[in-house]
Design an enzyme around this catalytic site. Structure first.
Site, PDB file in Angstrom:
ATOM      1  N   TYR A   1     -27.826 -22.385  21.908  1.00 36.17           N
ATOM      2  CA  TYR A   1     -27.271 -22.186  23.299  1.00 36.17           C
ATOM      3  C   TYR A   1     -26.360 -23.203  23.686  1.00 36.17           C
ATOM      4  O   TYR A   1     -26.385 -24.329  23.217  1.00 36.17           O
ATOM      5  CB  TYR A   1     -28.352 -22.034  24.281  1.00 36.17           C
ATOM      6  CG  TYR A   1     -28.981 -23.365  24.718  1.00 36.17           C
ATOM      7  CD1 TYR A   1     -28.220 -23.937  25.921  1.00 36.17           C
ATOM      8  CD2 TYR A   1     -30.044 -24.013  24.400  1.00 36.17           C
ATOM      9  CE1 TYR A   1     -28.972 -25.103  26.285  1.00 36.17           C
ATOM     10  CE2 TYR A   1     -30.501 -24.961  24.515  1.00 36.17           C
ATOM     11  CZ  TYR A   1     -30.023 -25.685  25.709  1.00 36.17           C
ATOM     12  OH  TYR A   1     -30.506 -26.846  26.139  1.00 36.17           O
TER      13      TYR A   1
ATOM     14  N   TRP B   1     -30.199 -25.288  31.418  1.00 31.48           N
ATOM     15  CA  TRP B   1     -30.523 -24.845  30.324  1.00 31.48           C
ATOM     16  C   TRP B   1     -31.993 -24.238  30.276  1.00 31.48           C
ATOM     17  O   TRP B   1     -32.476 -23.546  29.574  1.00 31.48           O
ATOM     18  CB  TRP B   1     -30.890 -26.094  29.192  1.00 31.48           C
ATOM     19  CG  TRP B   1     -31.500 -27.238  29.989  1.00 31.48           C
ATOM     20  CD1 TRP B   1     -33.047 -27.419  29.455  1.00 31.48           C
ATOM     21  CD2 TRP B   1     -31.323 -28.353  30.647  1.00 31.48           C
ATOM     22  NE1 TRP B   1     -33.437 -28.573  30.182  1.00 31.48           N
ATOM     23  CE2 TRP B   1     -32.590 -29.004  30.653  1.00 31.48           C
ATOM     24  CE3 TRP B   1     -30.192 -28.965  31.189  1.00 31.48           C
ATOM     25  CZ2 TRP B   1     -32.482 -30.379  31.465  1.00 31.48           C
ATOM     26  CZ3 TRP B   1     -30.034 -30.007  31.920  1.00 31.48           C
ATOM     27  CH2 TRP B   1     -31.190 -30.683  32.055  1.00 31.48           C
TER      28      TRP B   1
ATOM     29  N   GLU C   1     -24.432 -29.008  27.228  1.00 34.97           N
ATOM     30  CA  GLU C   1     -25.409 -28.966  26.362  1.00 34.97           C
ATOM     31  C   GLU C   1     -25.110 -27.779  25.381  1.00 34.97           C
ATOM     32  O   GLU C   1     -24.789 -26.601  25.926  1.00 34.97           O
ATOM     33  CB  GLU C   1     -26.894 -28.530  27.123  1.00 34.97           C
ATOM     34  CG  GLU C   1     -27.344 -29.669  28.078  1.00 34.97           C
ATOM     35  CD  GLU C   1     -28.070 -30.864  27.316  1.00 34.97           C
ATOM     36  OE1 GLU C   1     -27.825 -30.909  26.121  1.00 34.97           O
ATOM     37  OE2 GLU C   1     -28.519 -31.370  27.977  1.00 34.97           O
TER      38      GLU C   1
ATOM     39  N   GLU D   1     -26.835 -26.918  22.166  1.00 34.94           N
ATOM     40  CA  GLU D   1     -28.006 -27.455  21.357  1.00 34.94           C
ATOM     41  C   GLU D   1     -28.685 -26.421  20.225  1.00 34.94           C
ATOM     42  O   GLU D   1     -28.740 -25.380  20.660  1.00 34.94           O
ATOM     43  CB  GLU D   1     -29.111 -28.052  22.424  1.00 34.94           C
ATOM     44  CG  GLU D   1     -28.265 -29.092  23.094  1.00 34.94           C
ATOM     45  CD  GLU D   1     -29.547 -29.496  24.076  1.00 34.94           C
ATOM     46  OE1 GLU D   1     -29.426 -31.065  24.163  1.00 34.94           O
ATOM     47  OE2 GLU D   1     -30.597 -29.018  24.571  1.00 34.94           O
TER      48      GLU D   1
ATOM     49  N   HIS E   1     -22.533 -34.904  24.878  1.00 32.12           N
ATOM     50  CA  HIS E   1     -22.597 -34.145  26.052  1.00 32.12           C
ATOM     51  C   HIS E   1     -21.110 -33.938  27.008  1.00 32.12           C
ATOM     52  O   HIS E   1     -20.926 -32.939  27.173  1.00 32.12           O
ATOM     53  CB  HIS E   1     -23.801 -34.373  27.023  1.00 32.12           C
ATOM     54  CG  HIS E   1     -25.175 -34.307  26.651  1.00 32.12           C
ATOM     55  ND1 HIS E   1     -25.989 -34.998  26.716  1.00 32.12           N
ATOM     56  CD2 HIS E   1     -25.748 -33.203  26.016  1.00 32.12           C
ATOM     57  CE1 HIS E   1     -27.149 -34.813  26.158  1.00 32.12           C
ATOM     58  NE2 HIS E   1     -26.696 -33.403  25.652  1.00 32.12           N
TER      59      HIS E   1
ATOM     60  N   CYS F   1     -37.750 -31.834  27.651  1.00 33.55           N
ATOM     61  CA  CYS F   1     -36.654 -31.347  26.844  1.00 33.55           C
ATOM     62  C   CYS F   1     -35.996 -32.883  26.548  1.00 33.55           C
ATOM     63  O   CYS F   1     -35.835 -33.533  27.169  1.00 33.55           O
ATOM     64  CB  CYS F   1     -35.514 -30.748  27.679  1.00 33.55           C
ATOM     65  SG  CYS F   1     -36.058 -29.070  28.280  1.00 33.55           S
TER      66      CYS F   1
ATOM     67  N   GLU G   1     -42.573 -39.394  28.830  1.00 28.34           N
ATOM     68  CA  GLU G   1     -42.295 -38.884  30.180  1.00 28.34           C
ATOM     69  C   GLU G   1     -43.455 -38.410  31.134  1.00 28.34           C
ATOM     70  O   GLU G   1     -43.718 -38.786  32.449  1.00 28.34           O
ATOM     71  CB  GLU G   1     -41.237 -37.645  30.148  1.00 28.34           C
ATOM     72  CG  GLU G   1     -40.071 -37.695  29.619  1.00 28.34           C
ATOM     73  CD  GLU G   1     -39.130 -36.670  29.427  1.00 28.34           C
ATOM     74  OE1 GLU G   1     -39.214 -35.659  30.454  1.00 28.34           O
ATOM     75  OE2 GLU G   1     -38.187 -36.494  28.767  1.00 28.34           O
TER      76      GLU G   1
ATOM     77  N   HIS H   1     -25.813 -30.217  18.628  1.00 23.37           N
ATOM     78  CA  HIS H   1     -26.705 -31.217  18.086  1.00 23.37           C
ATOM     79  C   HIS H   1     -28.270 -30.748  18.493  1.00 23.37           C
ATOM     80  O   HIS H   1     -28.560 -29.772  19.133  1.00 23.37           O
ATOM     81  CB  HIS H   1     -26.576 -32.674  19.249  1.00 23.37           C
ATOM     82  CG  HIS H   1     -26.829 -32.412  20.669  1.00 23.37           C
ATOM     83  ND1 HIS H   1     -25.664 -32.026  21.390  1.00 23.37           N
ATOM     84  CD2 HIS H   1     -27.934 -32.569  21.374  1.00 23.37           C
ATOM     85  CE1 HIS H   1     -25.902 -31.911  22.539  1.00 23.37           C
ATOM     86  NE2 HIS H   1     -27.251 -32.359  22.731  1.00 23.37           N
TER      87      HIS H   1
ATOM     88  N   HIS I   1     -33.949 -34.834  22.848  1.00 20.68           N
ATOM     89  CA  HIS I   1     -33.459 -34.876  21.352  1.00 20.68           C
ATOM     90  C   HIS I   1     -34.408 -35.513  20.252  1.00 20.68           C
ATOM     91  O   HIS I   1     -34.660 -36.982  20.780  1.00 20.68           O
ATOM     92  CB  HIS I   1     -32.025 -35.415  21.509  1.00 20.68           C
ATOM     93  CG  HIS I   1     -31.262 -34.736  22.445  1.00 20.68           C
ATOM     94  ND1 HIS I   1     -31.156 -35.498  24.040  1.00 20.68           N
ATOM     95  CD2 HIS I   1     -30.499 -33.852  22.778  1.00 20.68           C
ATOM     96  CE1 HIS I   1     -30.613 -34.681  24.568  1.00 20.68           C
ATOM     97  NE2 HIS I   1     -29.978 -33.703  23.889  1.00 20.68           N
TER      98      HIS I   1
END
Length: 169
Positions: free
Chosen positions: A100, A157, A110, A112, A24, A65, A85, A30, A67
């Site tokens: 983006y 994002w 970001e 991604e 980041h 959101c 979460e 990524h 990874h």
């Protein structure tokens, strides 16, 4: 626990791994995923990021959101993070993916290749307070009004992904 992201090229071919925070800072491309959850009224679930998050704390964003880990599919990762979460399980379907880049403040970016999933959920949550401060459902009309009036209350994002989502539906 040290977290790594999977670095990719625009064709989603794996280039290697990098510490999440370093990725980041460097703004390198990524893998990521985003989940939109809706109730039976068509309202979207928003989560308010916990105050202890290292970037964008206290801002509203979509349901989840994150990874994928190395050797984890996008769908597996989305299911894992929903459980971690929000404390729930629900069926998800992938709708689209896109790339983006967004400045999230504090010298962090970001960048991604983001796979976007959609699902429905109607029951209780068991929030992980280290990740999520609170959740709420909101109509798309009210969401648009809130973002227009107070864009600083939402993650960078999320605003990008929401616009991309609208182009697909």
């Amino acid at each position: 626990m040290e977290e790594f992201v999977v670095l990719v090229n625009p064709e989603d071919e794996v280039l290697g791994l990098m510490d999440k925070q370093q990725a980041h800072i460097n703004g390198v491309l990524h893998r990521a995923f985003s989940v939109f959850l809706f109730n039976s009224k068509g309202e979207m679930l928003l989560q308010k990021r916990a105050p202890g998050k290292y970037h964008s704390p206290g801002k509203w964003t979509n349901a989840v959101c994150s990874h994928p880990r190395e050797n984890e599919t996008y769908l597996q990762a989305a299911g894992r993070r929903i459980k971690e979460e929000l404390g729930i399980e629900t069926e998800l379907s992938e709708k689209f993916y896109f790339i983006y880049k967004a400045d999230v403040g504090g010298g962090l970016w970001e960048n991604e290749l983001d796979h976007v999933f959609v699902g429905n959920y109607e029951a209780d949550f068991d929030l992980n307070k280290e990740e999520v401060e609170e959740v709420r459902f909101i109509s798309m009309e009210e969401l648009d009004k809130e973002i227009t009036k107070n864009p600083e209350n939402f993650t960078e994002w999320f605003k990008i992904i929401l616009e991309e989502y609208k182009h697909h539906f």
